[in-house]
Design a protein around this motif. Structure first.
Motif, mmCIF file in Angstrom:
data_model
loop_
_atom_site.group_PDB
_atom_site.id
_atom_site.type_symbol
_atom_site.label_atom_id
_atom_site.label_comp_id
_atom_site.label_asym_id
_atom_site.label_seq_id
_atom_site.Cartn_x
_atom_site.Cartn_y
_atom_site.Cartn_z
ATOM 1 N N ILE A 49 0.845 -1.196 0.000
ATOM 2 C CA ILE A 49 0.000 0.000 0.000
ATOM 3 C C ILE A 49 0.877 1.241 0.000
ATOM 4 O O ILE A 49 1.971 1.256 0.558
ATOM 5 N N CYS A 50 0.377 2.271 -0.654
ATOM 6 C CA CYS A 50 1.136 3.514 -0.778
ATOM 7 C C CYS A 50 1.215 4.222 0.586
ATOM 8 O O CYS A 50 0.207 4.318 1.298
ATOM 9 N N PRO A 51 2.390 4.737 0.932
ATOM 10 C CA PRO A 51 2.519 5.444 2.209
ATOM 11 C C PRO A 51 1.778 6.780 2.230
ATOM 12 O O PRO A 51 1.584 7.362 3.289
ATOM 13 N N HIS A 52 1.347 7.253 1.071
ATOM 14 C CA HIS A 52 0.645 8.538 1.005
ATOM 15 C C HIS A 52 -0.770 8.414 1.568
ATOM 16 O O HIS A 52 -1.034 8.877 2.666
ATOM 17 N N GLN A 53 -1.650 7.752 0.833
ATOM 18 C CA GLN A 53 -3.042 7.613 1.292
ATOM 19 C C GLN A 53 -3.523 6.178 1.138
ATOM 20 O O GLN A 53 -4.723 5.940 0.910
ATOM 21 N N GLU A 54 -2.600 5.242 1.240
ATOM 22 C CA GLU A 54 -2.893 3.813 1.343
ATOM 23 C C GLU A 54 -3.609 3.232 0.116
ATOM 24 O O GLU A 54 -4.360 2.271 0.222
ATOM 25 N N THR A 68 5.107 3.345 -9.719
ATOM 26 C CA THR A 68 4.341 4.585 -9.642
ATOM 27 C C THR A 68 2.932 4.290 -9.140
ATOM 28 O O THR A 68 2.226 3.456 -9.711
ATOM 29 N N CYS A 69 2.533 4.976 -8.073
ATOM 30 C CA CYS A 69 1.192 4.807 -7.522
ATOM 31 C C CYS A 69 0.173 5.434 -8.467
ATOM 32 O O CYS A 69 0.370 6.546 -8.974
ATOM 33 N N ALA A 70 -0.943 4.727 -8.685
ATOM 34 C CA ALA A 70 -1.954 5.202 -9.633
ATOM 35 C C ALA A 70 -2.745 6.394 -9.092
ATOM 36 O O ALA A 70 -3.329 7.148 -9.866
ATOM 37 N N ALA A 71 -2.764 6.560 -7.776
ATOM 38 C CA ALA A 71 -3.649 7.580 -7.206
ATOM 39 C C ALA A 71 -3.140 9.006 -7.447
ATOM 40 O O ALA A 71 -3.849 9.838 -7.997
ATOM 41 N N HIS A 72 -1.908 9.299 -7.026
ATOM 42 C CA HIS A 72 -1.372 10.668 -7.156
ATOM 43 C C HIS A 72 0.041 10.657 -7.723
ATOM 44 O O HIS A 72 0.783 11.618 -7.563
ATOM 45 N N LEU A 73 0.422 9.512 -8.316
ATOM 46 C CA LEU A 73 1.656 9.375 -9.091
ATOM 47 C C LEU A 73 2.937 9.524 -8.276
ATOM 48 O O LEU A 73 3.982 9.912 -8.826
HETATM 49 S S1 FES Z 1 -2.079 7.311 -2.447
HETATM 50 FE FE1 FES Z 1 -0.316 6.853 -3.615
HETATM 51 S S2 FES Z 1 0.325 8.757 -4.361
HETATM 52 FE FE2 FES Z 1 -1.388 9.239 -3.129
#
Ligand code: FES
Length: 117
Positions: A49-54, A68-73
């Motif tokens: 899971i992404c450390p930004h917003q999971e 690259t995370c799909a949510a906010h890159l």
């Molecule tokens: S949740 Fe992955 S970049 Fe925001």
């Protein structure tokens, strides 16, 4: 300072099942782990899971080097887990070994990292 516990390896797949540039979501001792084979041919295991917003990272893009995370890159170096953009983020890495052609991963004592914003 606490010592890192001895790894507790679990078999997750055959090494031939994961090609260079591929990633796969696995479950290791009840923990979701993202397995990737990087351009150097090594298998890496990262938090899923992404450390930004999971957001789940297996929905993202992987080019053999960068995840690259799909949510906010947000971008991560798949070999080290270190953030590329932003460079102060980081993914937890899990120990990996290959034995008799099988990939084994340990999640013991390792927690996902977060940098919520
Ligand atoms: S949740 Fe992955 S970049 Fe925001």
């Amino acid at each position: 300072m606490t010592a890192t516990p001895e790894p507790d390896f679990h078999e997750v797949c055959e090494g031939d099942d994961l090609w260079v540039g591929e990633m796969r979501l696995c479950s290791v001792a009840g923990v979701k782990v993202l397995l990737l084979r990087t351009d150097d041919g090594e298998v890496r295991a990262l938090q899923s899971i992404c450390p930004h917003q999971e957001h789940p990272l297996d929905n993202g893009e992987f080019d053999g080097t960068t995840l690259t995370c799909a949510a906010h890159l947000w971008e991560f170096d798949a070999s080290s887990g270190h953030g590329v953009n932003p460079d102060d983020a980081e993914l937890a890495r899990y120990p990996v070994k290959v034995s008799d052609g099988n990939v084994l991963v340990s999640v013991k004592g390792i927690k996902p990292k977060y940098s919520h914003a």
